[in-house]
Scaffold this active site. Sequence first.
Site, PDB file in Angstrom:
ATOM      1  N   ASP A 113      61.881  10.038   3.716  1.00  0.00           N
ATOM      2  CA  ASP A 113      60.737   9.733   4.818  1.00  0.00           C
ATOM      3  C   ASP A 113      59.547  10.008   4.322  1.00  0.00           C
ATOM      4  O   ASP A 113      58.297   9.569   4.408  1.00  0.00           O
ATOM      5  CB  ASP A 113      60.908  10.916   6.138  1.00  0.00           C
ATOM      6  CG  ASP A 113      62.247  10.552   6.570  1.00  0.00           C
ATOM      7  OD1 ASP A 113      63.027   9.673   6.043  1.00  0.00           O
ATOM      8  OD2 ASP A 113      62.714  11.547   7.236  1.00  0.00           O
TER       9      ASP A 113
ATOM     10  N   TYR B 265      73.176  17.483  10.745  1.00  0.00           N
ATOM     11  CA  TYR B 265      72.853  16.850   9.496  1.00  0.00           C
ATOM     12  C   TYR B 265      73.192  17.800   8.231  1.00  0.00           C
ATOM     13  O   TYR B 265      73.750  17.262   7.467  1.00  0.00           O
ATOM     14  CB  TYR B 265      71.356  16.797   9.576  1.00  0.00           C
ATOM     15  CG  TYR B 265      70.641  16.191   8.409  1.00  0.00           C
ATOM     16  CD1 TYR B 265      70.468  14.716   8.701  1.00  0.00           C
ATOM     17  CD2 TYR B 265      70.418  16.789   7.324  1.00  0.00           C
ATOM     18  CE1 TYR B 265      69.839  14.021   7.474  1.00  0.00           C
ATOM     19  CE2 TYR B 265      69.866  15.950   6.201  1.00  0.00           C
ATOM     20  CZ  TYR B 265      69.465  14.628   6.298  1.00  0.00           C
ATOM     21  OH  TYR B 265      68.832  14.157   5.212  1.00  0.00           O
TER      22      TYR B 265
HETATM   23  C1  GLA Z   1      66.432  11.733   8.010  1.00  0.00           C
HETATM   24  C2  GLA Z   1      66.285  12.521   6.630  1.00  0.00           C
HETATM   25  C3  GLA Z   1      66.353  11.532   5.584  1.00  0.00           C
HETATM   26  C4  GLA Z   1      67.539  10.699   5.474  1.00  0.00           C
HETATM   27  C5  GLA Z   1      67.717  10.329   6.738  1.00  0.00           C
HETATM   28  C6  GLA Z   1      69.212   9.666   6.762  1.00  0.00           C
HETATM   29  O1  GLA Z   1      65.586  10.973   8.311  1.00  0.00           O
HETATM   30  O2  GLA Z   1      64.913  13.206   6.760  1.00  0.00           O
HETATM   31  O3  GLA Z   1      65.852  12.496   4.251  1.00  0.00           O
HETATM   32  O4  GLA Z   1      68.500  11.584   4.951  1.00  0.00           O
HETATM   33  O5  GLA Z   1      67.800  11.237   7.909  1.00  0.00           O
HETATM   34  O6  GLA Z   1      69.207   8.471   5.926  1.00  0.00           O
END
Ligand code: GLA
Length: 400
Positions: free
Chosen positions: A189, A239
């Site tokens: 991101d 996550y």
């Molecule tokens: C979030 C995390 C990223 C990535 C996505 C899944 O956005 O911040 O680093 O792992 O999830 O692709």
Amino acid sequence: MPLLEPGSPTDLIATTTAAFTERFGRPPRLVGWAPGRVNLIGEHTDYNRGLVLPVALPHATWVAVAPRADRQLRLSSAQQDALWTGTLDDLEPAAITGWAAYAAGVLWALREEGLEIPGLDLHVHSTVPLGAGLSSSAALECAVGVALVGLLGRSLEDTHDGVPLRDVLVRAGIRAETEVAGAPTGGMDQTVAVHARAGSALLIDFDDGARRHLDLDLEGRVLLVTDTRVSHELTDGGYAARRADCEAAASALGLDSLRRASLEDVEGLTDERVRRRARHIVTEIARVQRTVDALAQRAWSEVARCFLDSHTSMRDDFEISTDELDTAVSVAVEAGALAARMTGGGFGGSTVAIVPEERLSAVVRAIDAAFTQRSYAAPSHLVVQPGAGASVEAVDALGG
Ligand code: GLA
């Protein structure tokens, strides 16, 4: 058709500047901004040294800032009630909580990188929907970072200790997120928020850090993002649990990351859950490459297959989808989208669809109707023209 508009940059700079002036009784020195993102494909692959293909949204976070003569820090946001106040001595991970983890957290991380942080006042205004899986946190981190670079009189093209300042900003954003906010995310991101180019998707290889800008010509189709309004949080454990499973898989295979694993390797894993998690990663990395090739060749049915396989893999193997996401994906395709999948970290958030322009309102209407019928919260929709990466605007130059 009601769409969530990104707003005009000139208006947003004026709004952010006016709010800063009202709150702090003087105008800001400058405004920094950074975009949210939507990932086209490659989910949870970043922290497995894999490939991702995000685009920057035209929706962004704006940060007005002015230095102070003392060591005070005052951080306010149009999207949050609480004003965060402290001093430069409070810039420590344990002392920064709430939304300020992302803003003050970046100031802490940039100081760790060796930049000089002055006392300052700062005001945030964002058009990136919060909790929608569209990286409102990275947009905030990177907007604060570029504003600070501007305040120090540095250009984003400069280097710091031999490292491009843009890469220092990416690293600081990741550190704020992982070490201050406590979300063990992978870096996609922040990388796209800082490095994106208008009109392009950004292919990032997290094995060697290589980046490639790919012109995104969808030949009469648009990117439709649907926020299911099921709020997603990267700090709530799901996550981190996925990341831990991926690390367990790599370690059971004696590898430093799943980037080195083949499908055959992961099918031999004995723990059933870990095997499915690893299978998602290995197949997803291959799908990013297939999507890149298919986009280059305008092989639209192959793009469609990659998106749908990706969604199925996230639903069944990685188990990060929700009923709302599954509904938005299947209804979009039934109503004429070429391709659709959930996007981002999962457990809620948004879907991304590639929709022929003439089917756009039919697809939006069909998703809305399906959500009403199932008594889900009303979704919101964004049409995305790939935007540019973070930048700084001098308030004077814009007549603020
Ligand atoms: C979030 C995390 C990223 C990535 C996505 C899944 O956005 O911040 O680093 O792992 O999830 O692709």
